[in-house]
Design a protein around this motif. Structure first.
Motif, PDB file in Angstrom:
ATOM      1  N   ARG A  60       0.841  -1.191   0.000  1.00 54.76           N
ATOM      2  CA  ARG A  60       0.000   0.000   0.000  1.00 54.76           C
ATOM      3  C   ARG A  60       0.876   1.242   0.000  1.00 54.76           C
ATOM      4  NH1 ARG A  60      -4.395  -1.400   4.798  1.00 54.76           N
ATOM      5  NH2 ARG A  60      -5.204  -3.346   3.897  1.00 54.76           N
ATOM      6  N   TRP A  61       0.380   2.292  -0.679  1.00 58.37           N
ATOM      7  CA  TRP A  61       1.040   3.594  -0.566  1.00 58.37           C
ATOM      8  C   TRP A  61       0.903   4.054   0.874  1.00 58.37           C
ATOM      9  CZ3 TRP A  61       3.854   5.699  -4.410  1.00 58.37           C
ATOM     10  CH2 TRP A  61       3.621   5.257  -5.721  1.00 58.37           C
ATOM     11  N   SER A  62       1.948   4.616   1.431  1.00 64.94           N
ATOM     12  CA  SER A  62       1.927   5.055   2.820  1.00 64.94           C
ATOM     13  C   SER A  62       1.220   6.401   2.941  1.00 64.94           C
ATOM     14  CB  SER A  62       3.354   5.187   3.349  1.00 64.94           C
ATOM     15  OG  SER A  62       4.016   6.268   2.699  1.00 64.94           O
ATOM     16  N   PRO A  63       0.743   6.744   4.135  1.00 66.84           N
ATOM     17  CA  PRO A  63       0.154   8.080   4.334  1.00 66.84           C
ATOM     18  C   PRO A  63       1.116   9.203   3.954  1.00 66.84           C
ATOM     19  CG  PRO A  63      -0.371   6.645   6.191  1.00 66.84           C
ATOM     20  CD  PRO A  63       0.603   5.883   5.332  1.00 66.84           C
ATOM     21  N   ARG A  64       2.397   9.032   4.229  1.00 65.12           N
ATOM     22  CA  ARG A  64       3.382  10.061   3.879  1.00 65.12           C
ATOM     23  C   ARG A  64       3.420  10.280   2.367  1.00 65.12           C
ATOM     24  NH1 ARG A  64       7.884  11.759   6.788  1.00 65.12           N
ATOM     25  NH2 ARG A  64       7.534  10.035   8.229  1.00 65.12           N
ATOM     26  N   ASP A  85      -0.549   7.154 -10.033  1.00 64.98           N
ATOM     27  CA  ASP A  85      -1.974   6.846 -10.150  1.00 64.98           C
ATOM     28  C   ASP A  85      -2.264   5.353 -10.194  1.00 64.98           C
ATOM     29  OD1 ASP A  85      -2.695   9.574 -10.248  1.00 64.98           O
ATOM     30  OD2 ASP A  85      -2.156   9.651 -12.368  1.00 64.98           O
ATOM     31  N   ALA A  86      -1.215   4.537 -10.123  1.00 64.15           N
ATOM     32  CA  ALA A  86      -1.407   3.081 -10.180  1.00 64.15           C
ATOM     33  C   ALA A  86      -1.510   2.508  -8.774  1.00 64.15           C
ATOM     34  CB  ALA A  86      -0.242   2.431 -10.927  1.00 64.15           C
ATOM     35  N   ARG A  87      -2.287   1.457  -8.651  1.00 63.64           N
ATOM     36  CA  ARG A  87      -2.376   0.768  -7.368  1.00 63.64           C
ATOM     37  C   ARG A  87      -1.025   0.153  -7.033  1.00 63.64           C
ATOM     38  NH1 ARG A  87      -7.473  -3.108  -6.757  1.00 63.64           N
ATOM     39  NH2 ARG A  87      -6.531  -3.169  -4.681  1.00 63.64           N
ATOM     40  N   ALA A  88      -0.738   0.093  -5.762  1.00 63.34           N
ATOM     41  CA  ALA A  88       0.510  -0.521  -5.323  1.00 63.34           C
ATOM     42  C   ALA A  88       0.506  -2.006  -5.648  1.00 63.34           C
ATOM     43  CB  ALA A  88       0.685  -0.315  -3.819  1.00 63.34           C
ATOM     44  N   ILE A  89       1.677  -2.544  -5.888  1.00 63.32           N
ATOM     45  CA  ILE A  89       1.820  -3.966  -6.199  1.00 63.32           C
ATOM     46  C   ILE A  89       1.646  -4.772  -4.915  1.00 63.32           C
ATOM     47  CG2 ILE A  89       3.412  -5.737  -7.037  1.00 63.32           C
ATOM     48  CD1 ILE A  89       4.758  -3.503  -8.692  1.00 63.32           C
ATOM     49  N   ALA A  90       0.731  -5.713  -4.943  1.00 65.96           N
ATOM     50  CA  ALA A  90       0.461  -6.525  -3.757  1.00 65.96           C
ATOM     51  C   ALA A  90       1.702  -7.317  -3.353  1.00 65.96           C
ATOM     52  CB  ALA A  90      -0.692  -7.483  -4.026  1.00 65.96           C
ATOM     53  N   GLY A  91       1.984  -7.319  -2.065  1.00 65.56           N
ATOM     54  CA  GLY A  91       3.098  -8.111  -1.550  1.00 65.56           C
ATOM     55  C   GLY A  91       4.386  -7.355  -1.368  1.00 65.56           C
TER      56      GLY A  91
END
Length: 233
Positions: free
Chosen positions: A7-11, A48-54
């Motif tokens: 996941r992208w971090s809040p920062r 703009d891309a979803r984070a890579i799972a894992g």
């Protein structure tokens, strides 16, 4: 990442919301080994891309997971820069300054100019670019974790290739770290040009053999600008 893999971090989200969309994550691998270069990676993932799972800190992943994820990261990244500092540079500069040098080289090799740089660890006065340092960043920031994985896979492959030329030290299994097998190799076969003579056990062996433990430490500005190893693109 800790409790939130892939996941992208809040920062990172806050930086994008502030208009700093192209974030370069930077991390290094290889500060602690007795042999081989230190390798750094700078990477810009598409905002703009979803984070890579894992994706997570490379130290939390198996070798197979790192290899699989490195392929996905390379495929998706907007830009990747790899840099290294050679054993000779590590011995001349010390490992801290050699690590900064590798990071600077990685950042220079990015094909796009990042809006902001996130670096794993503490602030680096000599990095030469404005950046945010994140302690534990490879376990807290997606872009740094991606850089961590690519750097680790790159360096492990390099050490495995060197291990084929110097089989006594089991570098294909320990990546140059001071494992029992590596130390047995040092006892049996002595030093190679890829050993860091400024590091404790290696330096002691060099002294026992009557060899210079290391060259004098030079300031970072005196480091050669040529690429330290041909196997790093």
């Amino acid at each position: 990442m800790a409790g939130a893999r892939g996941r992208w971090s809040p920062r990172e989200r806050e930086l994008r919301e502030a208009g700093l969309r192209l974030i370069a994550g930077v991390d290094e691998v290889g500060r602690g080994p007795l042999a081989g270069p230190v390798v750094a990676c700078a990477i810009v993932m598409p905002p703009d891309a979803r984070a890579i799972a894992g994706v997570a800190d490379s130290k939390r992943l198996t070798a197979a997971e790192r290899t699989r994820l490195a392929v996905l990261i390379r495929r998706r990244a907007l830009a990747i820069g790899l840099g290294a500092a050679s054993v000779r540079e590590i011995d001349r500069l010390n490992i801290y300054h050699a690590t900064v040098l590798a990071m600077r080289r990685a950042l220079r090799r990015l094909a796009v100019a990042p809006d902001h740089v996130l670096v794993d660890g503490k602030p680096l006065r000599t990095l030469g670019v404005e950046h945010t340092a994140v302690v534990g960043g490879d376990d807290a920031c997606y872009s740094i974790a991606c850089a961590s994985i690519v750097a680790k896979v790159t360096r492990d492959r390099l050490m495995a290739a060197l291990g084929g030329r110097y089989p006594a030290y089991a570098w294909d299994r320990n990546a140059g770290y001071g494992t029992a097998a590596h130390r047995r190799g040092l006892d049996a076969a002595g030093l190679t040009p890829h050993h860091r003579r400024s590091f404790g056990p290696v330096g002691q062996l060099a002294l026992d053999l009557g060899l210079p433990a290391s060259s004098a430490v030079l300031p970072l500005r005196d480091a050669p600008s040529s690429h330290p190893h041909p196997d790093i693109p």
